[in-house]
Design a protein around this motif. Structure first.
Motif, PDB file in Angstrom:
ATOM      1  N   GLY A 126      13.483 -40.214  26.170  1.00 13.30           N
ATOM      2  CA  GLY A 126      13.592 -39.597  27.358  1.00 13.30           C
ATOM      3  C   GLY A 126      12.153 -38.611  27.326  1.00 13.30           C
ATOM      4  O   GLY A 126      11.464 -38.521  28.222  1.00 13.30           O
ATOM      5  N   LEU A 127      12.024 -37.961  26.098  1.00 14.16           N
ATOM      6  CA  LEU A 127      10.732 -37.539  25.918  1.00 14.16           C
ATOM      7  C   LEU A 127       9.545 -38.128  25.862  1.00 14.16           C
ATOM      8  O   LEU A 127       8.478 -37.976  26.258  1.00 14.16           O
ATOM      9  N   ALA A 128       9.460 -39.396  24.993  1.00 18.94           N
ATOM     10  CA  ALA A 128       8.632 -40.269  25.105  1.00 18.94           C
ATOM     11  C   ALA A 128       8.040 -40.735  26.534  1.00 18.94           C
ATOM     12  O   ALA A 128       7.010 -40.931  26.828  1.00 18.94           O
ATOM     13  N   PHE A 129       9.062 -41.053  27.223  1.00 14.99           N
ATOM     14  CA  PHE A 129       8.959 -41.638  28.819  1.00 14.99           C
ATOM     15  C   PHE A 129       8.201 -40.644  29.340  1.00 14.99           C
ATOM     16  O   PHE A 129       7.274 -40.917  30.163  1.00 14.99           O
ATOM     17  N   GLN A 130       8.394 -39.254  29.287  1.00 14.01           N
ATOM     18  CA  GLN A 130       7.798 -38.140  30.317  1.00 14.01           C
ATOM     19  C   GLN A 130       6.174 -38.081  29.533  1.00 14.01           C
ATOM     20  O   GLN A 130       5.183 -38.017  30.182  1.00 14.01           O
ATOM     21  N   ILE A 131       6.087 -38.315  28.071  1.00 12.23           N
ATOM     22  CA  ILE A 131       4.630 -38.286  27.529  1.00 12.23           C
ATOM     23  C   ILE A 131       3.791 -39.289  28.184  1.00 12.23           C
ATOM     24  O   ILE A 131       2.676 -39.081  28.638  1.00 12.23           O
ATOM     25  N   ILE A 132       4.379 -40.430  28.292  1.00 15.27           N
ATOM     26  CA  ILE A 132       3.706 -41.593  29.096  1.00 15.27           C
ATOM     27  C   ILE A 132       3.485 -41.445  30.502  1.00 15.27           C
ATOM     28  O   ILE A 132       2.273 -41.794  30.775  1.00 15.27           O
ATOM     29  N   ASP A 133       4.230 -40.809  31.005  1.00 17.90           N
ATOM     30  CA  ASP A 133       4.257 -40.472  32.374  1.00 17.90           C
ATOM     31  C   ASP A 133       2.977 -39.380  32.634  1.00 17.90           C
ATOM     32  O   ASP A 133       2.307 -39.553  33.415  1.00 17.90           O
ATOM     33  N   ASP A 134       2.999 -38.261  31.547  1.00 15.80           N
ATOM     34  CA  ASP A 134       1.733 -37.664  31.804  1.00 15.80           C
ATOM     35  C   ASP A 134       0.548 -38.177  31.454  1.00 15.80           C
ATOM     36  O   ASP A 134      -0.582 -38.181  32.250  1.00 15.80           O
ATOM     37  N   LEU A 194      -2.290 -30.487  26.304  1.00 10.56           N
ATOM     38  CA  LEU A 194      -2.049 -29.845  25.124  1.00 10.56           C
ATOM     39  C   LEU A 194      -2.593 -30.738  23.701  1.00 10.56           C
ATOM     40  O   LEU A 194      -3.227 -29.847  22.940  1.00 10.56           O
ATOM     41  N   TRP A 195      -2.416 -31.824  24.108  1.00 11.48           N
ATOM     42  CA  TRP A 195      -2.626 -32.705  22.732  1.00 11.48           C
ATOM     43  C   TRP A 195      -4.040 -33.614  22.939  1.00 11.48           C
ATOM     44  O   TRP A 195      -4.458 -34.066  21.718  1.00 11.48           O
ATOM     45  N   GLY A 196      -4.205 -33.841  23.968  1.00 10.67           N
ATOM     46  CA  GLY A 196      -5.170 -34.933  24.222  1.00 10.67           C
ATOM     47  C   GLY A 196      -4.442 -36.260  24.292  1.00 10.67           C
ATOM     48  O   GLY A 196      -3.396 -36.280  24.042  1.00 10.67           O
ATOM     49  N   ILE A 197      -5.026 -37.243  25.080  1.00  8.13           N
ATOM     50  CA  ILE A 197      -4.422 -38.593  25.309  1.00  8.13           C
ATOM     51  C   ILE A 197      -4.134 -39.347  24.061  1.00  8.13           C
ATOM     52  O   ILE A 197      -2.889 -39.624  23.721  1.00  8.13           O
ATOM     53  N   GLU A 198      -5.091 -39.327  22.958  1.00  7.03           N
ATOM     54  CA  GLU A 198      -4.825 -40.048  22.011  1.00  7.03           C
ATOM     55  C   GLU A 198      -3.441 -39.539  21.082  1.00  7.03           C
ATOM     56  O   GLU A 198      -2.607 -40.219  20.542  1.00  7.03           O
ATOM     57  N   GLN A 212       2.358 -39.074  19.358  1.00  7.15           N
ATOM     58  CA  GLN A 212       3.643 -38.302  19.442  1.00  7.15           C
ATOM     59  C   GLN A 212       4.638 -39.467  20.280  1.00  7.15           C
ATOM     60  O   GLN A 212       5.793 -39.357  19.757  1.00  7.15           O
ATOM     61  N   ALA A 213       4.406 -39.946  21.180  1.00  9.59           N
ATOM     62  CA  ALA A 213       5.423 -40.851  21.768  1.00  9.59           C
ATOM     63  C   ALA A 213       5.828 -41.951  20.987  1.00  9.59           C
ATOM     64  O   ALA A 213       7.019 -42.338  20.859  1.00  9.59           O
ATOM     65  N   GLN A 214       4.892 -42.431  20.225  1.00  6.32           N
ATOM     66  CA  GLN A 214       5.330 -43.505  19.221  1.00  6.32           C
ATOM     67  C   GLN A 214       6.218 -43.094  18.177  1.00  6.32           C
ATOM     68  O   GLN A 214       6.987 -43.744  17.859  1.00  6.32           O
ATOM     69  N   GLN A 215       5.893 -41.928  17.575  1.00  4.53           N
ATOM     70  CA  GLN A 215       6.738 -41.181  16.871  1.00  4.53           C
ATOM     71  C   GLN A 215       8.073 -41.042  17.454  1.00  4.53           C
ATOM     72  O   GLN A 215       9.280 -41.102  16.483  1.00  4.53           O
TER      73      GLN A 215
END
Length: 308
Positions: free
Chosen positions: A228-236, A265-269, A274-277
């Motif tokens: 769910g959190l990875a989903f939101q990161i990718i959405d952002d 906060l982190w930049g795209i890369e 983070q999403a992959q982790q």
């Protein structure tokens, strides 16, 4: 780690066709949703409810529910009412999220938003109608599942959409708009409640319906919170990198609204890392389920590779 590597190898060896799987289950969900609401008097409200409910989309939440139920030894039939209810709740959140008082968006899934077609008053009521009907639909239509498990599902859905879940996340999101000092902790709170909570309910409810034991439900909870959190990161990320045509909604809305996002906060890369982790950590929770977890693993990978 070895067990997780074995799962990844099994996924590759079986050449699991995620595209075909998603297409098949999406068709099942679309048919069930179409049959779930008929247009009767007063026609306008039912038409408004159907307009947004049947506007397309990935149907990821219902599919996660069905996939988890099957993994746990249940069936599509016993999980379908809950799967439909999840999409009704999700659709309600989109209708209300798009309202001028919230995100004020004109497009959703490539179509005009509900309030642009039916007006703000009917859009609010259409969302209310879908939310109430979701619980009725589970209670009335779930078959071959013990009543205690159906009640557990209804309680889980209720909490997911309450001030302890989606509503609470939306409040903090609104309060954070335009603030430059929003912390990572606050951002995680928003999206654990706004996005991850309904994905978590989708997965866990599938397990509850199939009679999974508590320790396995906890694994599913950790798995789905991470995806769910990875989903939101990718959405952002997609809000920055994708076009309106790809998104099916207005691109760049986060920047316009001065929202703090993971890329800000982190930049795209680093956001992608983070999403992959999170996906790696999610998949580790599925080790005890072996090859039965392949559809869920494939969906987890899809979350970080999607382009819309």
């Amino acid at each position: 780690m070895v067990a997780m590597d074995n799962l990844q190898m099994t996924l590759q060896k079986t050449q699991f066709n995620l595209s075909a799987y998603l297409q098949e289950y999406q068709s099942l969900v679309e048919a069930a949703l179409d049959q779930s609401i008929c247009v009767v008097y007063p026609e306008k409200i039912y038409e408004a409810m159907r307009y947004s409910l049947l506007a397309g989309g990935k149907r990821l939440r219902p599919i996660l529910c069905l996939a988890t139920s099957e993994m746990a030894g249940g069936t599509v039939e016993m999980a379908m009412p809950t799967a439909c209810a999840l999409e009704m709740i999700h659709t309600m959140s989109l209708i209300h999220d798009d309202l001028p008082a919230m995100d004020n968006d004109d497009y959703r899934r490539g179509k005009l938003t509900n309030h642009k077609v039916y007006g703000e008053d009917i859009a609010i009521l259409a969302g209310d109608g879908l939310l109430a009907y979701a619980f009725e639909f589970v209670a009335v239509n779930t078959q071959n599942v013990p009543a205690a498990q159906v009640l557990q599902v209804i309680a889980k859905l209720g909490r997911a959409v309450s001030a302890a879940g989606l509503v609470g996340g939306q409040v903090v999101d609104l309060e954070s708009e335009g603030k430059a000092d929003v912390s990572l902790e606050t951002l995680n709170f928003i999206h654990n409640h706004k996005t991850a909570v309904l994905l978590e309910s989708s997965v866990v409810c599938g397990g509850i319906l199939a009679g999974m034991q508590e320790s396995d439900l906890q694994r599913l909870s950790h798995f789905s919170q991470n995806i769910g959190l990875a989903f939101q990161i990718i959405d952002d990320i997609l809000d920055i990198t994708a076009t309106q045509e790809q998104l099916g909604k207005t691109a760049g809305k986060d920047l316009q609204a001065q929202k703090v996002t993971y890329p800000s906060l982190w930049g795209i890369e680093e956001s992608q890392n983070q999403a992959q982790q999170l996906i790696t950590a999610a998949i580790a929770q599925l080790e005890p389920f072996g090859a039965k977890a392949i559809p869920l693993i494939a969906i987890a990978h899809y979350i970080t590779s999607r382009t819309h």
